[in-house]
Design a protein around this motif. Structure first.
Motif, PDB file in Angstrom:
ATOM      1  N   GLY A 421       0.810  -1.331   0.014  1.00 28.83           N
ATOM      2  CA  GLY A 421       0.052   0.153  -0.106  1.00 28.83           C
ATOM      3  C   GLY A 421       0.880   1.271  -0.013  1.00 28.83           C
ATOM      4  O   GLY A 421       1.919   1.346  -0.479  1.00 28.83           O
ATOM      5  N   SER A 422       0.280   2.363   0.480  1.00 36.26           N
ATOM      6  CA  SER A 422       1.054   3.504   0.316  1.00 36.26           C
ATOM      7  C   SER A 422       1.863   3.699   1.811  1.00 36.26           C
ATOM      8  O   SER A 422       2.300   4.827   2.077  1.00 36.26           O
ATOM      9  CB  SER A 422       0.095   4.785   0.196  1.00 36.26           C
ATOM     10  OG  SER A 422      -0.823   4.489   1.525  1.00 36.26           O
ATOM     11  N   GLY A 423       2.088   2.916   2.476  1.00 30.92           N
ATOM     12  CA  GLY A 423       3.160   2.952   3.516  1.00 30.92           C
ATOM     13  C   GLY A 423       2.639   3.205   4.881  1.00 30.92           C
ATOM     14  O   GLY A 423       3.258   4.154   5.689  1.00 30.92           O
ATOM     15  N   GLY A 424       1.470   3.027   5.211  1.00 35.02           N
ATOM     16  CA  GLY A 424       0.967   3.263   6.469  1.00 35.02           C
ATOM     17  C   GLY A 424       1.264   2.227   7.455  1.00 35.02           C
ATOM     18  O   GLY A 424       0.698   0.997   6.926  1.00 35.02           O
ATOM     19  N   LEU A 425       1.961   2.257   8.678  1.00 35.77           N
ATOM     20  CA  LEU A 425       2.119   1.087   9.667  1.00 35.77           C
ATOM     21  C   LEU A 425       1.168   1.645  10.749  1.00 35.77           C
ATOM     22  O   LEU A 425       1.593   2.340  11.536  1.00 35.77           O
ATOM     23  CB  LEU A 425       3.336   0.872   9.900  1.00 35.77           C
ATOM     24  CG  LEU A 425       4.314   0.280   8.844  1.00 35.77           C
ATOM     25  CD1 LEU A 425       5.610   0.172   9.239  1.00 35.77           C
ATOM     26  CD2 LEU A 425       3.831  -0.818   8.215  1.00 35.77           C
ATOM     27  N   ILE A 426       0.235   0.916  11.338  1.00 37.10           N
ATOM     28  CA  ILE A 426      -0.425   1.119  12.523  1.00 37.10           C
ATOM     29  C   ILE A 426      -0.460   0.023  13.517  1.00 37.10           C
ATOM     30  O   ILE A 426      -0.646  -1.235  12.996  1.00 37.10           O
ATOM     31  CB  ILE A 426      -2.070   1.555  12.184  1.00 37.10           C
ATOM     32  CG1 ILE A 426      -2.340   2.378  10.916  1.00 37.10           C
ATOM     33  CG2 ILE A 426      -2.810   1.866  13.386  1.00 37.10           C
ATOM     34  CD1 ILE A 426      -2.155   3.832  11.325  1.00 37.10           C
ATOM     35  N   VAL A 427       0.132   0.374  14.640  1.00 37.26           N
ATOM     36  CA  VAL A 427       0.444  -0.707  15.593  1.00 37.26           C
ATOM     37  C   VAL A 427      -0.755  -0.762  16.437  1.00 37.26           C
ATOM     38  O   VAL A 427      -1.243   0.122  16.969  1.00 37.26           O
ATOM     39  CB  VAL A 427       1.868  -0.471  16.313  1.00 37.26           C
ATOM     40  CG1 VAL A 427       1.941  -1.706  17.340  1.00 37.26           C
ATOM     41  CG2 VAL A 427       2.990  -0.618  15.300  1.00 37.26           C
ATOM     42  N   LEU A 428      -1.311  -1.968  16.590  1.00 36.29           N
ATOM     43  CA  LEU A 428      -2.477  -2.023  17.526  1.00 36.29           C
ATOM     44  C   LEU A 428      -1.965  -2.910  18.881  1.00 36.29           C
ATOM     45  O   LEU A 428      -1.256  -3.863  18.599  1.00 36.29           O
ATOM     46  CB  LEU A 428      -3.544  -2.814  16.799  1.00 36.29           C
ATOM     47  CG  LEU A 428      -3.975  -2.151  15.464  1.00 36.29           C
ATOM     48  CD1 LEU A 428      -4.907  -3.226  14.765  1.00 36.29           C
ATOM     49  CD2 LEU A 428      -4.751  -1.082  15.712  1.00 36.29           C
ATOM     50  N   ASP A 429      -2.638  -2.705  20.017  1.00 27.89           N
ATOM     51  CA  ASP A 429      -2.404  -3.514  21.216  1.00 27.89           C
ATOM     52  C   ASP A 429      -3.420  -4.095  21.590  1.00 27.89           C
ATOM     53  O   ASP A 429      -4.420  -4.184  20.955  1.00 27.89           O
ATOM     54  CB  ASP A 429      -1.638  -2.522  22.214  1.00 27.89           C
ATOM     55  CG  ASP A 429      -2.568  -1.435  22.802  1.00 27.89           C
ATOM     56  OD1 ASP A 429      -3.996  -1.755  22.536  1.00 27.89           O
ATOM     57  OD2 ASP A 429      -2.319  -0.423  23.463  1.00 27.89           O
ATOM     58  N   GLU A 430      -3.438  -4.818  22.833  1.00 28.84           N
ATOM     59  CA  GLU A 430      -4.191  -5.398  23.497  1.00 28.84           C
ATOM     60  C   GLU A 430      -5.645  -4.898  23.395  1.00 28.84           C
ATOM     61  O   GLU A 430      -6.706  -5.425  23.700  1.00 28.84           O
ATOM     62  CB  GLU A 430      -3.797  -6.243  24.602  1.00 28.84           C
ATOM     63  CG  GLU A 430      -3.480  -5.338  25.807  1.00 28.84           C
ATOM     64  CD  GLU A 430      -2.761  -6.178  26.753  1.00 28.84           C
ATOM     65  OE1 GLU A 430      -2.859  -7.126  27.168  1.00 28.84           O
ATOM     66  OE2 GLU A 430      -1.677  -5.221  27.384  1.00 28.84           O
ATOM     67  N   ASN A 431      -5.882  -3.675  23.781  1.00 23.59           N
ATOM     68  CA  ASN A 431      -6.924  -2.867  23.901  1.00 23.59           C
ATOM     69  C   ASN A 431      -7.644  -2.501  22.612  1.00 23.59           C
ATOM     70  O   ASN A 431      -8.458  -1.851  22.689  1.00 23.59           O
ATOM     71  CB  ASN A 431      -6.651  -1.544  24.667  1.00 23.59           C
ATOM     72  CG  ASN A 431      -6.344  -1.557  26.125  1.00 23.59           C
ATOM     73  OD1 ASN A 431      -6.363  -2.881  26.713  1.00 23.59           O
ATOM     74  ND2 ASN A 431      -5.791  -0.771  26.835  1.00 23.59           N
ATOM     75  N   ASP A 432      -7.340  -3.163  21.608  1.00 22.69           N
ATOM     76  CA  ASP A 432      -7.899  -2.803  20.230  1.00 22.69           C
ATOM     77  C   ASP A 432      -8.628  -4.127  20.040  1.00 22.69           C
ATOM     78  O   ASP A 432      -8.048  -5.203  20.114  1.00 22.69           O
ATOM     79  CB  ASP A 432      -6.813  -2.664  19.164  1.00 22.69           C
ATOM     80  CG  ASP A 432      -6.104  -0.927  19.336  1.00 22.69           C
ATOM     81  OD1 ASP A 432      -7.075  -0.173  19.609  1.00 22.69           O
ATOM     82  OD2 ASP A 432      -5.107  -1.017  19.703  1.00 22.69           O
ATOM     83  N   CYS A 433      -9.826  -3.878  19.538  1.00 20.54           N
ATOM     84  CA  CYS A 433     -10.739  -4.990  19.035  1.00 20.54           C
ATOM     85  C   CYS A 433     -10.461  -5.077  17.618  1.00 20.54           C
ATOM     86  O   CYS A 433     -10.765  -4.259  16.641  1.00 20.54           O
ATOM     87  CB  CYS A 433     -12.284  -4.784  19.080  1.00 20.54           C
ATOM     88  SG  CYS A 433     -13.269  -6.073  18.636  1.00 20.54           S
ATOM     89  N   MET A 434     -10.073  -6.360  17.153  1.00 23.84           N
ATOM     90  CA  MET A 434      -9.674  -6.614  15.570  1.00 23.84           C
ATOM     91  C   MET A 434     -10.977  -6.402  14.870  1.00 23.84           C
ATOM     92  O   MET A 434     -10.875  -6.243  13.547  1.00 23.84           O
ATOM     93  CB  MET A 434      -9.087  -7.958  15.517  1.00 23.84           C
ATOM     94  CG  MET A 434      -7.701  -8.088  16.205  1.00 23.84           C
ATOM     95  SD  MET A 434      -6.569  -6.758  16.137  1.00 23.84           S
ATOM     96  CE  MET A 434      -6.079  -6.860  14.533  1.00 23.84           C
ATOM     97  N   VAL A 435     -12.231  -7.123  15.086  1.00 18.91           N
ATOM     98  CA  VAL A 435     -13.194  -7.061  14.544  1.00 18.91           C
ATOM     99  C   VAL A 435     -13.955  -5.484  14.338  1.00 18.91           C
ATOM    100  O   VAL A 435     -14.130  -5.195  13.092  1.00 18.91           O
ATOM    101  CB  VAL A 435     -14.436  -7.534  15.081  1.00 18.91           C
ATOM    102  CG1 VAL A 435     -15.679  -7.599  14.279  1.00 18.91           C
ATOM    103  CG2 VAL A 435     -14.162  -9.243  15.431  1.00 18.91           C
TER     104      VAL A 435
END
Lengths: 592, 159
Positions: A421-435
Motif C-alpha cells: 500500500g502507500s506505507g501506513g503502519l498502524i500498530v495495535l495493542d491488546e486494547n484494540d478489537c480486531m473485529v
C-alpha cells in the motif's frame, strides 16, 4: 567569532500541530535581538525545515554550530530564550532538553535516502535544496544521458512503484517512451487518501524540489513537455510548498522553456484534488484531471501508453519521483544494493498507533517488521502487549505477532495477507478489537466505493452489515464463512484496486484473529472491551470514593450519587463512551 | 468569506474569472467554495451555462467528492480526523462528544446559529499526533475533549 550557527525548527505537519510555527517565530525574534545579529550577522539564522521524522517528540529543533548538531525535543516557545542564551551565545548546550539515546536508536535502524533532505532543508528555499546536491541528478540526466540510458538505470535500480502496487518504474517509463506521440504527460500521484499514512504529505511538504526534479527527469526520458502534480486539496501546506517550489523552478530555469540551456521544455502545473479515496487509482485520477467524476475505467491498455486525454501518461507516486534524482546521480547498483532481490532501495513508512515512537521512518527493503515495532518504534506504549500491525491502509491487512518476522518486501507482505500500500503502519495493542478495526476500514472503503461495479458497491455493503451485526452482539453461526465467501468474490470480480483489496482487512483479521470473531458471535462478548453493544460499565461500590470526577465528565448525565458516597451508572442513559472509565483515578469502574 | 445574501454579482464575476483560465471544472468549484464556504445552486447553473455542460453532470461531479458542500456551512469549521491512527486513539468518541457539546442533531453537521460545522476527514496526515482535530484549518494534535471544549468556548465568546 567565526562560528556559523543554524537553527532548524521542524515545521512538518507534526511540528506544526505541536506548535512549531510559534517556536520558529520566537527563535527568529530572539536571534534578531540580544546583540546576536551584531555579533554573527547572517552567519546565525533560523530556518523552517520539513518533517524530521520523530513526530512523537515534536517540536524538534536542531542547533547546528559549525556542523556540530544538537537536537532538542519537546521544545516550547518559552524554552527558546534559554536555548539561545546558554547554547547559542555561551556555547553550553541545555543538557536536560537534549534528545536522548532513544532518539539515536530511532534513527539508527533507518536508512534515510529519499528523506535525506527532509528535515534538513528549508522546503521553501531552492538554494537550500541546491546546496545539498539538488538538481545535479537532473543536470546529469539532461546533459550526459540518453533516454535509453536513464530507462536502463531506473530498471536496474529495481525501483518499484511506491504507490503500493509495486510495478517496476523503469518498465512503465519504457512503455511510454516506446509510443510515438507529440504529446505525452507526466503525472505525480499525491492523492494520498488513505487513513493512516502521511509519507507523501511529508515529502511534498518537506522535499518538494526532489519530487519536481524526479518528474523533470521522467519527462526528459519519455519525451513529455507537460506534467501535473496531483495533490490532495486538504493538504494545505503541501499545496503551498509545491506551488512555491514550482514558481521558483520556473524562475531559475528548471521548468519552462530551454531547461538548463539544453533546449528541453517542460511545463508543470499543480492540481488540487477534491478528496475521494478512489482518485488514487490511475484511471480515476486521470478522469479527475479531465474534469469528470473520478470513476475507474477498464485498463485495456496501460496509462503509460494511453492515459490522460488518450495520450501516453506516466503516473508515479510522490515517493517514486523523489527517489529518481539520487538514483540517476549515484547509479543503479548503489540503490539496488540497499534493498533485497527484486525490491531495490528503501521504503518510507508512517509509523503510528500504539508504539512509543511514532513518526516518519525510512528503512531498507528486507528489514524485519519486528525490528520496526520493537527497535525503531521502541515497543508498545504503556507496556501493553502487541496485538497486530496493520499495513497498507484500508486496502491492507492486519498481521499478527507470529508473522512479525517477515521482512519488508512486496511479495512477503502480500503473502501474509496485507499489501505494501502507500506505507501506513498502524500498530495495535491488546486494547484494540480486531473485529471493530476491520469494520472501521470496511466502513471507509464502503463509503469510498465509487459505485460503478456491483460486487464492490453492494458486496462491501453486505459485508459491512454482517460486521455491524457481529459487533452489535447479533452475529449468527456461519457469518465468518459468509464473510470469507463474499470477500473472495468481491476481490475476484471488482474492476479496480479499491474493490480488489477492500475485503483485505476483514479477511486478514479472520485469518489471524478468528477467535475474536468467535468470541463476538458465540460468546457475545468483545475480548478487548471496545464494541459498545457488548460492554457495560459498572461502578464497584467498595472502591468508589465518591469524588465525583466520573459524574463531571459524563456527557449523558448517566452517573448519579452524592459526594463521598459510592456513585452509580444508570445503564439506560449510559452511551458507553468510556469517559468515566478514563477519568476514575481509583480504578473503581469496571468495563465488562 | 463573502456576504451570503448578496451573491449574484460576485458569483458571476468568479465564474467568469475561473472559467476563463481554468480548464478544469473541479478547480472552478474549488474556488467557488473557497469564496462562499459552499456551492450555491445558482453557481451550478451559472457554471453550467458558462461552460456549456449540463447541470446534472456538474451535480454528479460535486456530489462525488466529499470536499464539496451544497448547503451553507457554519462560520467555524471543526474537522475531526477519522484516519486509522486517530480511530485507535479515540476519535470516534471525540466526534460524538463534540456533536453533543454543540447540540448538533444526528445526520446534521451544522449548528442552528451557523456558528459551527463539524465535518469528518479521511486523514489529515498527522497520524503521529493522533487524535487530530482541525479548527478552521489550524492543526491541533494529541487533542483531548477538554482542550477542545476550551477552544470552542473561546470561539463562542469571540476571542
Amino acid at each position: 567569532m567565526s562560528k556559523n550557527i543554524q537553527i532548524k525548527v521542524c515545521t512538518g505537519i507534526g511540528g506544526v500541530a505541536a506548535g512549531g510555527e510559534e517556536v520558529f517565530a520566537v527563535f527568529r525574534e530572539a536571534l534578531s535581538s540580544a546583540g546576536i545579529e551584531a555579533a554573527y550577522g547572517d552567519r546565525c539564522s533560523a530556518h523552517k525545515v520539513g518533517c524530521k521524522g520523530f513526530c512523537a517528540r515534536d517540536v524538534l529543533v536542531d542547533v547546528v554550530i559549525d556542523g556540530d548538531k544538537t537536537t532538542y525535543q519537546y521544545v516550547k516557545p518559552e524554552m527558546v530564550e534559554r536555548i539561545v542564551r546558554e547554547h547559542v551565545v555561551e556555547g553550553n548546550p541545555v543538557s536536560e532538553w537534549i534528545a536522548g539515546d532513544d532518539y539515536e536508536q530511532y534513527y539508527s535502524g533507518q536508512q534515510r535516502v529519499v528523506l535525506s533532505g527532509c528535515g534538513e532543508e528549508d522546503p521553501e528555499d531552492i538554494d537550500s535544496y541546491m546546496r545539498n546536491g539538488g538538481f545535479l541528478g537532473l543536470r546529469k540526466a539532461l546533459i550526459e544521458m540518453r533516454p535509453e540510458e536513464i530507462i536502463a538505470t531506473v530498471k536496474n535500480s529495481n525501483l518499484r512503484g511506491r504507490g503500493g502496487a509495486g510495478f517496476p518504474a523503469g518498465l512503465k517509463w519504457e512503455r511510454s517512451f516506446r509510443v510515438k506521440s507529440d504529446i505525452k504527460y507526466v503525472v505525480c500521484n499525491g492523492d494520498e487518501g488513505d487513513p493512516g499514512t502521511f509519507k507523501d504529505r511529508a515529502l511534498m511538504e518537506g522535499e518538494p524540489y526532489a519530487v519536481i526534479e524526479g518528474m523533470i527527469i521522467c519527462a526528459k526520458t519519455i519525451g513529455s513537455h507537460s506534467g501535473y502534480i496531483y495533490s490532495r486539496g486538504a493538504y494545505t501546506s503541501s499545496v503551498r510548498h509545491l506551488q512555491t517550489a514550482i514558481d521558483k523552478c520556473y524562475e531559475r530555469g528548471f521548468l519552462g522553456r530551454n531547461i538548463m540551456g539544453t533546449g528541453f521544455d517542460f511545463d508543470l502545473r499543480l492540481f488540487k484534488s477534491a478528496g475521494a479515496f478512489v482518485c488514487g487509482e490511475a484511471t480515476a485520477l486521470i478522469h479527475t484531471i479531465e474534469g469528470k467524476r473520478s470513476m475507474p475505467t477498464p485498463k485495456f491498455w496501460s496509462a503509460a501508453e494511453k492515459g490522460l486525454r488518450d495520450m501516453p501518461t506516466v503516473v508515479n507516486n510522490v515517493e517514486t519521483f523523489a527517489s529518481i534524482p539520487r538514483i540517476v546521480l549515484k547509479g543503479a547498483s548503489w540503490y539496488r544494493n540497499l534493498g533485497v532481490e527484486n525490491n531495490g532501495g528503501t521504503k518510507v513508512f508512517a509509523l503510528a498507533g500504539k508504539v512509543r515512537n511514532t513518526g516518519l521512518i525510512e528503512v531498507r527493503f528486507g528489514t524485519p517488521l519486528r525490528e520496526i515495532v520493537f527497535g525503531i518504534g521502541g515497543g508498545i506504549k504503556g507496556d501493553r502487549r502487541f496485538k497486530a500491525m496493520h499495513i497498507g491502509g484500508p486496502s491492507g491487512g492486519c498481521i499478527s505477532e507470529e508473522s512479525l518476522d517477515i521482512e519488508i518486501d512486496y511479495e512477503q507482505i502480500a503473502a501474509a495477507g496485507a499489501i505494501m500500500g502507500s506505507g501506513g503502519l498502524i500498530v495495535l495493542d491488546e486494547n484494540d478489537c480486531m473485529v471493530n478495526t476491520a469494520k472501521f476500514f470496511l466502513e471507509f472503503t464502503q463509503v469510498e466505493s465509487c459505485g460503478k461495479c456491483t460486487p464492490c458497491r453492494v458486496g462491501t455493503k453486505r459485508m459491512l452489515e454482517i460486521m455491524d451485526r457481529i459487533t452489535a452482539g447479533k452475529g449468527r453461526d456461519g457469518d465468518i464463512e459468509l464473510l470469507e465467501e463474499l470477500g473472495h468474490y468481491i476481490k475476484a470480480t471488482s474492476l479496480c484496486g479499491l474493490g480488489m483489496t477492500a475485503p483485505n482487512p476483514v479477511l486478514s483479521t479472520i485469518r489471524y484473529f478468528r477467535h475474536e470473531y468467535e468470541a463476538h458471535i458465540q460468546g457475545r462478548r468483545c475480548p478487548a472491551g471496545v464494541c459498545k453493544a457488548l460492554i457495560t460499565f459498572t461502578i464497584l461500590e467498595d472502591i468508589c470514593k465518591g469524588c465525583g470526577s466520573c459524574k463531571r465528565v459524563c456527557p449523558a448525565d448517566a452517573i448519579r450519587g452524592t459526594r463521598k458516597t459510592p456513585h452509580r451508572i444508570d445503564s439506560d442513559l449510559c452511551i458507553k463512551c468510556g469517559s468515566c472509565f478514563e477519568a476514575c483515578k481509583f480504578k473503581a469502574i469496571l468495563r465488562t | 468569506m463573502r456576504d451570503r445574501n448578496n451573491i449574484e454579482k460576485p458569483l458571476q464575476d468568479l465564474v467568469d474569472d475561473s472559467a476563463k483560465e481554468r480548464e478544469n471544472i473541479i478547480s472552478v468549484f474549488q474556488s467557488i467554495q473557497e469564496a462562499f464556504g459552499y456551492i450555491p445552486e445558482k453557481a451550478v447553473n451559472l457554471v453550467s451555462k458558462r461552460l456549456n455542460v449540463p447541470a446534472s453532470r456538474l451535480f454528479g461531479i460535486i456530489t462525488f467528492f466529499p470536499q464539496f458542500h451544497l448547503k451553507p456551512t457554519g462560520e467555524n469549521i471543526i474537522t475531526v480526523c477519522r484516519g486509522s491512527a486517530c480511530h485507535v486513539n479515540g476519535s470516534e468518541r471525540l466526534l460524538n462528544r463534540i456533536l453533543i457539546e454543540l447540540g448538533i442533531p444526528p445526520s446534521e453537521d451544522t449548528t442552528d446559529d451557523f456558528k459551527f460545522t463539524v465535518e469528518k476527514v479521511n486523514c489529515v496526515g498527522a497520524c503521529s499526533m493522533a487524535p487530530v482535530v482541525l479548527i478552521n484549518n489550524e492543526v491541533c494534535g494529541k487533542i483531548t475533549f477538554d482542550a477542545l471544549k476550551r477552544k470552542i468556548g473561546k470561539i463562542r465568546s469571540g476571542e
